[in-house]
Design an enzyme around this catalytic site. Sequence first.
Site, PDB file in Angstrom:
ATOM      1  N   LEU A 126      23.511 -10.813  73.843  1.00  0.00           N
ATOM      2  CA  LEU A 126      24.563 -11.820  73.849  1.00  0.00           C
ATOM      3  C   LEU A 126      25.907 -11.135  74.036  1.00  0.00           C
ATOM      4  O   LEU A 126      26.328 -10.328  73.207  1.00  0.00           O
ATOM      5  CB  LEU A 126      24.560 -12.628  72.546  1.00  0.00           C
ATOM      6  CG  LEU A 126      25.455 -13.883  72.541  1.00  0.00           C
ATOM      7  CD1 LEU A 126      24.915 -14.910  71.550  1.00  0.00           C
ATOM      8  CD2 LEU A 126      26.899 -13.570  72.200  1.00  0.00           C
ATOM      9  N   HIS A 230      29.315  -3.683  63.182  1.00  0.00           N
ATOM     10  CA  HIS A 230      30.534  -3.358  63.918  1.00  0.00           C
ATOM     11  C   HIS A 230      31.522  -4.507  63.756  1.00  0.00           C
ATOM     12  O   HIS A 230      31.129  -5.675  63.672  1.00  0.00           O
ATOM     13  CB  HIS A 230      30.182  -3.161  65.393  1.00  0.00           C
ATOM     14  CG  HIS A 230      31.258  -2.550  66.223  1.00  0.00           C
ATOM     15  ND1 HIS A 230      32.345  -3.266  66.671  1.00  0.00           N
ATOM     16  CD2 HIS A 230      31.421  -1.276  66.696  1.00  0.00           C
ATOM     17  CE1 HIS A 230      33.118  -2.480  67.388  1.00  0.00           C
ATOM     18  NE2 HIS A 230      32.584  -1.268  67.424  1.00  0.00           N
TER      19      HIS A 230
END
Length: 345
Positions: A126, A230
């Site tokens: 994605l 992240h």
Amino acid sequence: MYIIRPIRSSDYDALYAVAEESGIGFTSLPVNESLLKRKIGKSLEAFSRDVSAPGNESYLFVMEDIVTGEVVGTTGIEAAVGTDDAFYHYHLGKVVHASRELDIHNTVEILTFCNDYTGVSEICTLFLRENARKGVNGRFLSKVRFLFMEEHRERFAEIVIAEMRGVSDENGRSPFWEWLEEHFFSMDFPTADYMTGIGNKVFIAELMPKYPIYVNLLSQEAQNVIGKVHQKTEPALRLLQEEGFSCRGYVDIFDGGPTVEARLSHINTAQRSRRAVVHIDDQSAAQDGELCYIINTKIADFRAVVADVSFDELTGQAVLSHKAAASLDVEEGDSIRFASVKPRN
């Protein structure tokens, strides 16, 4: 308006641009011509195949601006991971060291190398380009996969996972990998990440420590990022948590990022979606419609849009505008599956 559709061979240049923009750590889109073309070919084959049970199919979708024709994002599903290549994780567990005689009781976390997720379905790949990050586009790219999986359940496993990108800096430095690199691999994180992305995983089995790793032996910096995502991945993680995904202690072997899982039958968007026959009426769709994620029920000619749907409880019909129906490639009497953009509590 944006549509989501299966990738085509002609989308190669756009996919390469997305791969470049996605950066280090986005393993599923390596900047490699032959690998990207292979991904496209494998997806074309998956969408054209008659499937009764999940196998090694790899479905890759793109989001397209229907006005300009520009491809602005990708999203994908692996029907059953680990059937062609080994699928590795670390599992974060605990061991107890105790002595009744000395009255000492220590609980220690360990990382165990495993293949526990072999055979499950994985949502992946994605990425939404910067110029399209507005409105519900990011959510649309994520949620469309659950509608497709619910509509075509025979193609997917009941357990669905997502590997979340772990902590690394703009130069590709991963605190978790640095400890492994120093003691076992002698290879930096971008190189290891790229080799995995192009399908070269033999080195993992050859060099990865075979015995459980005591977490307290890792550097403090490495310990601090285990199970963390992240910064750019935090919105994607929140979206999946809203859907019912959670982490059961499995983390990535390179950056320590969490892998989250859910049962397909429990995923929010899939569970609350409805299947209905189409009725086309511009006025009714505009006046009584509710903004929804919508897919047609096709495979090779799959289309998805965000548009207004007015559901008629008496007839069981989903009322669409002509524009939405055309974008979905459906006609009067065809079927669609849809879920509200703003689910009711």
